[in-house]
Design a protein around this motif. Sequence first.
Motif, PDB file in Angstrom:
ATOM      1  N   ALA A 129       0.841  -1.206   0.000  1.00  0.00           N
ATOM      2  CA  ALA A 129       0.000   0.000   0.000  1.00  0.00           C
ATOM      3  C   ALA A 129       0.876   1.256   0.000  1.00  0.00           C
ATOM      4  N   TRP A 130       1.957   1.213   0.751  1.00  0.00           N
ATOM      5  CA  TRP A 130       2.872   2.376   0.794  1.00  0.00           C
ATOM      6  C   TRP A 130       3.519   2.601  -0.563  1.00  0.00           C
ATOM      7  N   LEU A 131       3.905   1.511  -1.237  1.00  0.00           N
ATOM      8  CA  LEU A 131       4.515   1.634  -2.560  1.00  0.00           C
ATOM      9  C   LEU A 131       3.492   2.098  -3.590  1.00  0.00           C
ATOM     10  N   ASP A 132       2.258   1.564  -3.515  1.00  0.00           N
ATOM     11  CA  ASP A 132       1.216   1.965  -4.458  1.00  0.00           C
ATOM     12  C   ASP A 132       0.931   3.463  -4.351  1.00  0.00           C
ATOM     13  N   ALA A 133       0.978   3.971  -3.141  1.00  0.00           N
ATOM     14  CA  ALA A 133       0.718   5.398  -2.946  1.00  0.00           C
ATOM     15  C   ALA A 133       1.769   6.257  -3.638  1.00  0.00           C
ATOM     16  N   ARG A 134       2.908   5.678  -3.937  1.00  0.00           N
ATOM     17  CA  ARG A 134       3.992   6.396  -4.623  1.00  0.00           C
ATOM     18  C   ARG A 134       4.182   5.919  -6.056  1.00  0.00           C
ATOM     19  N   SER A 135       3.186   5.190  -6.557  1.00  0.00           N
ATOM     20  CA  SER A 135       3.205   4.683  -7.942  1.00  0.00           C
ATOM     21  C   SER A 135       4.437   3.821  -8.200  1.00  0.00           C
ATOM     22  N   ILE A 136       4.784   2.986  -7.224  1.00  0.00           N
ATOM     23  CA  ILE A 136       5.928   2.070  -7.363  1.00  0.00           C
ATOM     24  C   ILE A 136       5.387   0.651  -7.399  1.00  0.00           C
ATOM     25  N   GLU A 137       5.781  -0.088  -8.424  1.00  0.00           N
ATOM     26  CA  GLU A 137       5.315  -1.461  -8.585  1.00  0.00           C
ATOM     27  C   GLU A 137       6.236  -2.428  -7.847  1.00  0.00           C
ATOM     28  N   LEU A 138       5.624  -3.478  -7.295  1.00  0.00           N
ATOM     29  CA  LEU A 138       6.376  -4.504  -6.570  1.00  0.00           C
ATOM     30  C   LEU A 138       6.409  -5.784  -7.393  1.00  0.00           C
ATOM     31  N   GLU A 139       7.615  -6.331  -7.604  1.00  0.00           N
ATOM     32  CA  GLU A 139       7.791  -7.602  -8.302  1.00  0.00           C
ATOM     33  C   GLU A 139       8.695  -8.512  -7.470  1.00  0.00           C
ATOM     34  N   PHE A 140       8.789  -9.781  -7.916  1.00  0.00           N
ATOM     35  CA  PHE A 140       9.620 -10.750  -7.217  1.00  0.00           C
ATOM     36  C   PHE A 140      10.607 -11.390  -8.178  1.00  0.00           C
ATOM     37  N   SER A 141      11.736 -11.853  -7.619  1.00  0.00           N
ATOM     38  CA  SER A 141      12.668 -12.645  -8.421  1.00  0.00           C
ATOM     39  C   SER A 141      13.115 -13.850  -7.606  1.00  0.00           C
ATOM     40  N   ARG A 142      13.444 -14.918  -8.320  1.00  0.00           N
ATOM     41  CA  ARG A 142      13.993 -16.159  -7.747  1.00  0.00           C
ATOM     42  C   ARG A 142      13.155 -16.665  -6.571  1.00  0.00           C
ATOM     43  N   VAL A 143      11.858 -16.820  -6.794  1.00  0.00           N
ATOM     44  CA  VAL A 143      10.954 -17.285  -5.748  1.00  0.00           C
ATOM     45  C   VAL A 143      11.042 -18.811  -5.656  1.00  0.00           C
ATOM     46  N   ARG A 144      11.257 -19.316  -4.458  1.00  0.00           N
ATOM     47  CA  ARG A 144      11.302 -20.762  -4.242  1.00  0.00           C
ATOM     48  C   ARG A 144       9.896 -21.346  -4.419  1.00  0.00           C
ATOM     49  N   PRO A 145       9.795 -22.601  -4.902  1.00  0.00           N
ATOM     50  CA  PRO A 145       8.461 -23.202  -5.115  1.00  0.00           C
ATOM     51  C   PRO A 145       7.592 -23.181  -3.864  1.00  0.00           C
ATOM     52  N   ASP A 146       8.171 -23.540  -2.693  1.00  0.00           N
ATOM     53  CA  ASP A 146       7.356 -23.565  -1.479  1.00  0.00           C
ATOM     54  C   ASP A 146       6.944 -22.156  -1.065  1.00  0.00           C
ATOM     55  N   ALA A 147       7.830 -21.174  -1.277  1.00  0.00           N
ATOM     56  CA  ALA A 147       7.502 -19.786  -0.944  1.00  0.00           C
ATOM     57  C   ALA A 147       6.440 -19.246  -1.915  1.00  0.00           C
ATOM     58  N   ARG A 148       6.509 -19.652  -3.186  1.00  0.00           N
ATOM     59  CA  ARG A 148       5.508 -19.205  -4.159  1.00  0.00           C
ATOM     60  C   ARG A 148       4.121 -19.682  -3.754  1.00  0.00           C
ATOM     61  N   GLU A 149       4.031 -20.934  -3.327  1.00  0.00           N
ATOM     62  CA  GLU A 149       2.743 -21.468  -2.893  1.00  0.00           C
ATOM     63  C   GLU A 149       2.232 -20.703  -1.677  1.00  0.00           C
ATOM     64  N   ARG A 150       3.140 -20.371  -0.786  1.00  0.00           N
ATOM     65  CA  ARG A 150       2.758 -19.639   0.416  1.00  0.00           C
ATOM     66  C   ARG A 150       2.289 -18.225   0.084  1.00  0.00           C
ATOM     67  N   LEU A 151       3.004 -17.551  -0.824  1.00  0.00           N
ATOM     68  CA  LEU A 151       2.619 -16.209  -1.247  1.00  0.00           C
ATOM     69  C   LEU A 151       1.243 -16.213  -1.901  1.00  0.00           C
ATOM     70  N   THR A 152       0.966 -17.259  -2.674  1.00  0.00           N
ATOM     71  CA  THR A 152      -0.341 -17.377  -3.333  1.00  0.00           C
ATOM     72  C   THR A 152      -1.446 -17.558  -2.301  1.00  0.00           C
ATOM     73  N   ASP A 153      -1.205 -18.436  -1.315  1.00  0.00           N
ATOM     74  CA  ASP A 153      -2.203 -18.685  -0.278  1.00  0.00           C
ATOM     75  C   ASP A 153      -2.508 -17.419   0.521  1.00  0.00           C
ATOM     76  N   LEU A 154      -1.496 -16.577   0.724  1.00  0.00           N
ATOM     77  CA  LEU A 154      -1.667 -15.361   1.513  1.00  0.00           C
ATOM     78  C   LEU A 154      -2.160 -14.182   0.677  1.00  0.00           C
ATOM     79  N   GLY A 155      -2.344 -14.416  -0.631  1.00  0.00           N
ATOM     80  CA  GLY A 155      -2.864 -13.376  -1.503  1.00  0.00           C
ATOM     81  C   GLY A 155      -1.865 -12.287  -1.833  1.00  0.00           C
ATOM     82  N   LEU A 156      -0.590 -12.582  -1.749  1.00  0.00           N
ATOM     83  CA  LEU A 156       0.442 -11.569  -2.002  1.00  0.00           C
ATOM     84  C   LEU A 156       0.973 -11.602  -3.428  1.00  0.00           C
ATOM     85  N   LEU A 157       0.734 -12.690  -4.132  1.00  0.00           N
ATOM     86  CA  LEU A 157       1.345 -12.837  -5.464  1.00  0.00           C
ATOM     87  C   LEU A 157       0.506 -12.143  -6.535  1.00  0.00           C
TER      88      LEU A 157
END
Length: 550
Positions: free
Chosen positions: A500-528
């Motif tokens: 939300a803080w980044l969006d307020a400044r028009s800054i996009e958030l991306e990810f690199s080198r996400v581990r498979p287990d972390a990707r699944e976790r990010l998806t479950d938490l609605g962050l991806l």
Amino acid sequence: MQKPLAGLNRKNIARELTAGVTLLAIAIPLNIGYAQIAGLPPTAGLYALIVPTIVYALVVSSRQLIVSPDAAAAALVASSIGGLATAGSADYATLALAQAIICGILFVLMSVFKLGFIANFLSKPILVGFVGGLALDILVSQIAKMLGVKIDSGGEFVDKVVGLVTGLGTTNPWSLLIAAVSVAVLIVGQRFLRLVPWALIVLIVATVVVVLADLDDAGVDVLGEVPAGPPAFTWPVIDWSMWLMLVPSAIALTMVTTAEGLLVSRSYGEKNNYTTRPNRDLFAFGVANVAAGASGSFAMGSSTSRTAAMDQAGSRTQLPSLVLAVGTLLLLLFGTALLADIPSPAIGAIVGVAILPLLGIRDFRMLWRVDRFEFAIAAVCFLVTLFVGSIAGIVVAFVLALINLAKRAANPPIDVLAAGDSPAESLLGEAPVGTMTAPGVIVIRLAAPLFFANGSVFDDAVKKAVKAVPEGTVQHVVIDMEAVTDVDVTGAESFTALVAWLDARSIELEFSRVRPDARERLTDLGLLGDRRIFDTNRAAIAGLSSTPQQ
């Protein structure tokens, strides 16, 4: 399954038998002293060398680790049972048996449920402080014994010191002379001829001198009559309430033995190229302690000093432990009369010299030099154990372990790998992992799981990196997720606030080198969501820096 006495063959059997004789000479005088520290008769220390030792040697995976009551265990027994019964009484001995059995059950449960990792919470500073406090408490009692001064060895540390100081006027000169000569022989002998059983030599010579000069009539305390015969199998009969009261001290004994025993077992296995099995070793400690409680002894632990002595003697099997058991049994059957005139000052000198390394003076100096926080942890454990008690000491030890763990987890390494047009090292004041730069892109790596202890720290680090470059310069923040193995709910909430803080400044958030287990976790938490994920940081920089700036 590993065979009993693994490593034994025709080529080394003579060496192993000789090492067993050496172990016998070391263990008998020490165990007599440790039994006295625990407030138990000498036979309790000797019985520990028979049935429990045999059972342990035939079950354990380590070829070298020696099991026995040690100074720390003896002090824990005395401090924990001393408030429940009078030292030397039948009730006191019964409680010691019950405590050993509880320790055995705890060891077996840890083995079955593979809980040996719990002992990892007892870090070196905690062990240094805890064992050091016990050692100093023991040392005061042994000094009193060496001087012939009568004190309450089962009392509090301050009471012991006061009793020792006020009783200096009653020092027996013959006791002092025997102790001084014994200490000198032990220290000098161990320095130049380590393989010689100096403790046994000191006991023999001191006993001969006492008998020939009738020094017991001159006020020198002697061991007294030791009952002959093998250990009798029994079972402690006490109320359930007493069983429950012994559980905390048994937990303390189990944790200390697990931490030290598994570490020593693994280190010698690696040194001499054989495999150890931690959970089997825990099971071996368990059956040894149950055997101790059922045969008139007390809580068993690992003996680092005796294990080192056997390693120096060239032993690589558990045969010396069996030799020790047979030799001790023969002594109890035919030689107890030889023990009656052993002078207490000599026993005090042997135990005192043996526990000096446990004070941890070198370890405290090392901790002071390399890490003041770790030194403070050791010092607090030392003082609490010394002035409050052993159970309080182990509780404080675990609390400090958790605080230390939380402190380190709350400040994980956070590296800025790429940052706009500015050198990365200028942003967080730390040396960067890489020196890549790209217009409008910041790449940040968190080298830890993102969870409740470090979520806000990571949030602040990202904001600091963004604010460190001119306003409006950054269009993309890429989080390198290679070292992030997990994200918990609290970490996810801090992540959402950061987005939300980044969006307020028009800054996009991306990810690199996400581990498979972390990707699944990010998806479950609605962050991806539909955020881009790059396979490398370079790909992220190349792809995002080519995006037209808004």
